[in-house]
Enzyme design. Sequence first.
Site, PDB file in Angstrom:
ATOM      1  N   PRO A  15       0.793  -1.222   0.000  1.00 29.53           N
ATOM      2  CA  PRO A  15       0.000   0.000   0.000  1.00 29.53           C
ATOM      3  C   PRO A  15       0.827   1.275   0.000  1.00 29.53           C
ATOM      4  O   PRO A  15       1.851   1.370   0.666  1.00 29.53           O
ATOM      5  CB  PRO A  15      -0.837  -0.108   1.272  1.00 29.53           C
ATOM      6  CG  PRO A  15      -0.187  -1.125   2.110  1.00 29.53           C
ATOM      7  CD  PRO A  15       0.543  -2.042   1.185  1.00 29.53           C
ATOM      8  N   ASN A  16       0.330   2.219  -0.774  1.00 30.44           N
ATOM      9  CA  ASN A  16       0.843   3.579  -0.898  1.00 30.44           C
ATOM     10  C   ASN A  16       2.174   3.691  -1.623  1.00 30.44           C
ATOM     11  O   ASN A  16       2.632   4.794  -1.884  1.00 30.44           O
ATOM     12  CB  ASN A  16       0.922   4.263   0.482  1.00 30.44           C
ATOM     13  CG  ASN A  16      -0.432   4.340   1.132  1.00 30.44           C
ATOM     14  OD1 ASN A  16      -1.406   4.755   0.506  1.00 30.44           O
ATOM     15  ND2 ASN A  16      -0.523   3.913   2.377  1.00 30.44           N
ATOM     16  N   ARG A  23       4.633  11.108  -2.592  1.00 32.98           N
ATOM     17  CA  ARG A  23       4.337  10.946  -1.166  1.00 32.98           C
ATOM     18  C   ARG A  23       5.575  11.235  -0.318  1.00 32.98           C
ATOM     19  O   ARG A  23       6.618  10.626  -0.518  1.00 32.98           O
ATOM     20  CB  ARG A  23       3.883   9.503  -0.933  1.00 32.98           C
ATOM     21  CG  ARG A  23       3.765   9.103   0.501  1.00 32.98           C
ATOM     22  CD  ARG A  23       3.533   7.607   0.613  1.00 32.98           C
ATOM     23  NE  ARG A  23       3.457   7.221   2.007  1.00 32.98           N
ATOM     24  CZ  ARG A  23       3.751   6.027   2.459  1.00 32.98           C
ATOM     25  NH1 ARG A  23       4.136   5.084   1.634  1.00 32.98           N
ATOM     26  NH2 ARG A  23       3.644   5.771   3.729  1.00 32.98           N
ATOM     27  N   TYR A  28      10.681   9.350   1.242  1.00 37.27           N
ATOM     28  CA  TYR A  28      10.674   8.361   0.167  1.00 37.27           C
ATOM     29  C   TYR A  28      11.317   8.830  -1.133  1.00 37.27           C
ATOM     30  O   TYR A  28      11.399   8.059  -2.082  1.00 37.27           O
ATOM     31  CB  TYR A  28       9.231   7.919  -0.113  1.00 37.27           C
ATOM     32  CG  TYR A  28       8.597   7.258   1.082  1.00 37.27           C
ATOM     33  CD1 TYR A  28       8.938   5.959   1.435  1.00 37.27           C
ATOM     34  CD2 TYR A  28       7.676   7.932   1.862  1.00 37.27           C
ATOM     35  CE1 TYR A  28       8.374   5.341   2.536  1.00 37.27           C
ATOM     36  CE2 TYR A  28       7.102   7.315   2.972  1.00 37.27           C
ATOM     37  CZ  TYR A  28       7.450   6.027   3.296  1.00 37.27           C
ATOM     38  OH  TYR A  28       6.894   5.416   4.384  1.00 37.27           O
ATOM     39  N   ASN A  77       8.111  -5.422  -0.346  1.00 39.37           N
ATOM     40  CA  ASN A  77       7.913  -4.259   0.507  1.00 39.37           C
ATOM     41  C   ASN A  77       6.411  -4.187   0.739  1.00 39.37           C
ATOM     42  O   ASN A  77       5.675  -3.665  -0.091  1.00 39.37           O
ATOM     43  CB  ASN A  77       8.441  -2.984  -0.145  1.00 39.37           C
ATOM     44  CG  ASN A  77       8.316  -1.784   0.770  1.00 39.37           C
ATOM     45  OD1 ASN A  77       7.577  -1.796   1.754  1.00 39.37           O
ATOM     46  ND2 ASN A  77       9.028  -0.716   0.433  1.00 39.37           N
ATOM     47  N   ALA A  80       2.761  -0.751   5.092  1.00 33.81           N
ATOM     48  CA  ALA A  80       2.156  -0.825   6.423  1.00 33.81           C
ATOM     49  C   ALA A  80       1.677  -2.224   6.778  1.00 33.81           C
ATOM     50  O   ALA A  80       1.598  -2.570   7.962  1.00 33.81           O
ATOM     51  CB  ALA A  80       1.008   0.169   6.527  1.00 33.81           C
ATOM     52  N   GLU A 101      12.630  -9.139   2.595  1.00 38.12           N
ATOM     53  CA  GLU A 101      11.816  -8.006   3.043  1.00 38.12           C
ATOM     54  C   GLU A 101      12.617  -6.730   2.803  1.00 38.12           C
ATOM     55  O   GLU A 101      13.793  -6.649   3.176  1.00 38.12           O
ATOM     56  CB  GLU A 101      11.496  -8.170   4.520  1.00 38.12           C
ATOM     57  CG  GLU A 101      10.710  -7.037   5.111  1.00 38.12           C
ATOM     58  CD  GLU A 101      10.451  -7.210   6.606  1.00 38.12           C
ATOM     59  OE1 GLU A 101       9.961  -6.248   7.214  1.00 38.12           O
ATOM     60  OE2 GLU A 101      10.750  -8.286   7.165  1.00 38.12           O
ATOM     61  N   HIS A 103      12.499  -2.305   2.886  1.00 35.45           N
ATOM     62  CA  HIS A 103      11.860  -1.043   3.257  1.00 35.45           C
ATOM     63  C   HIS A 103      12.755   0.094   2.806  1.00 35.45           C
ATOM     64  O   HIS A 103      13.983   0.021   2.930  1.00 35.45           O
ATOM     65  CB  HIS A 103      11.615  -0.958   4.762  1.00 35.45           C
ATOM     66  CG  HIS A 103      10.694  -2.011   5.246  1.00 35.45           C
ATOM     67  ND1 HIS A 103       9.331  -1.934   5.056  1.00 35.45           N
ATOM     68  CD2 HIS A 103      10.929  -3.185   5.859  1.00 35.45           C
ATOM     69  CE1 HIS A 103       8.768  -3.017   5.555  1.00 35.45           C
ATOM     70  NE2 HIS A 103       9.722  -3.802   6.041  1.00 35.45           N
ATOM     71  N   ILE A 104      12.145   1.137   2.296  1.00 39.98           N
ATOM     72  CA  ILE A 104      12.872   2.309   1.824  1.00 39.98           C
ATOM     73  C   ILE A 104      13.440   3.080   3.017  1.00 39.98           C
ATOM     74  O   ILE A 104      14.596   3.490   3.018  1.00 39.98           O
ATOM     75  CB  ILE A 104      11.949   3.191   0.960  1.00 39.98           C
ATOM     76  CG1 ILE A 104      11.537   2.417  -0.304  1.00 39.98           C
ATOM     77  CG2 ILE A 104      12.618   4.519   0.617  1.00 39.98           C
ATOM     78  CD1 ILE A 104      10.393   3.043  -1.075  1.00 39.98           C
ATOM     79  N   SER A 105      12.607   3.256   4.036  1.00 41.83           N
ATOM     80  CA  SER A 105      13.046   3.981   5.232  1.00 41.83           C
ATOM     81  C   SER A 105      13.584   3.000   6.269  1.00 41.83           C
ATOM     82  O   SER A 105      13.368   1.789   6.166  1.00 41.83           O
ATOM     83  CB  SER A 105      11.874   4.767   5.829  1.00 41.83           C
ATOM     84  OG  SER A 105      10.900   3.878   6.348  1.00 41.83           O
ATOM     85  N   ARG A 110      11.543   5.104  13.088  1.00 40.57           N
ATOM     86  CA  ARG A 110      10.208   5.704  12.958  1.00 40.57           C
ATOM     87  C   ARG A 110       9.341   5.304  14.158  1.00 40.57           C
ATOM     88  O   ARG A 110       9.852   4.859  15.174  1.00 40.57           O
ATOM     89  CB  ARG A 110       9.607   5.289  11.624  1.00 40.57           C
ATOM     90  CG  ARG A 110      10.481   5.789  10.450  1.00 40.57           C
ATOM     91  CD  ARG A 110       9.952   5.422   9.117  1.00 40.57           C
ATOM     92  NE  ARG A 110       8.696   6.134   8.867  1.00 40.57           N
ATOM     93  CZ  ARG A 110       7.881   5.845   7.874  1.00 40.57           C
ATOM     94  NH1 ARG A 110       8.156   4.863   7.044  1.00 40.57           N
ATOM     95  NH2 ARG A 110       6.766   6.522   7.692  1.00 40.57           N
TER      96      ARG A 110
END
Length: 146
Positions: A15-16, A23, A28, A77, A80, A101, A103-105, A110
């Site tokens: 998602p997103n 965004r 990102y 990825n 959420a 797995e 993740h960009i961040s 976070r």
Amino acid sequence: MLRASSMKIIIINGPNLNLLGKREPDVYGNTSFEDYFTTLKKQFPNLDLEYFQSNIEGELIGKIQEKGFDYDGIILNAGAYTHTSIGIGDAIKAIASPVLEVHISNTFSREAFRHQSYISPNAAGVVLGFGLKSYALALAYFSDKY
């Protein structure tokens, strides 16, 4: 495992991630995933790359199940859903293909809820925090580009 020149790898984004480039550019970046995917295909010509994105949990599970017995690897990825979806974690556990797995961040820098992953226990590895380059690092696992 097949030779790297014929390895089939799918990148699945949740998602997103269809909003990359628009965004939260401070988190990102300014590049759409479609543009970056073109770069990845040029960077890893020895891999047969495919891309899928969905905002719908069931579609992600369906794609994992569809590709998870025939592909040499999956880069996932789940956005959420990483932190909420027992179903995606179970789908990864059920398939034969290794899943990385991504993740960009850096999810650990976070919010606290992002520190939990239902994917990590069933993944071959995790790459996070390197921006879009996290995908290239994951692809290097499947390639001779170490």
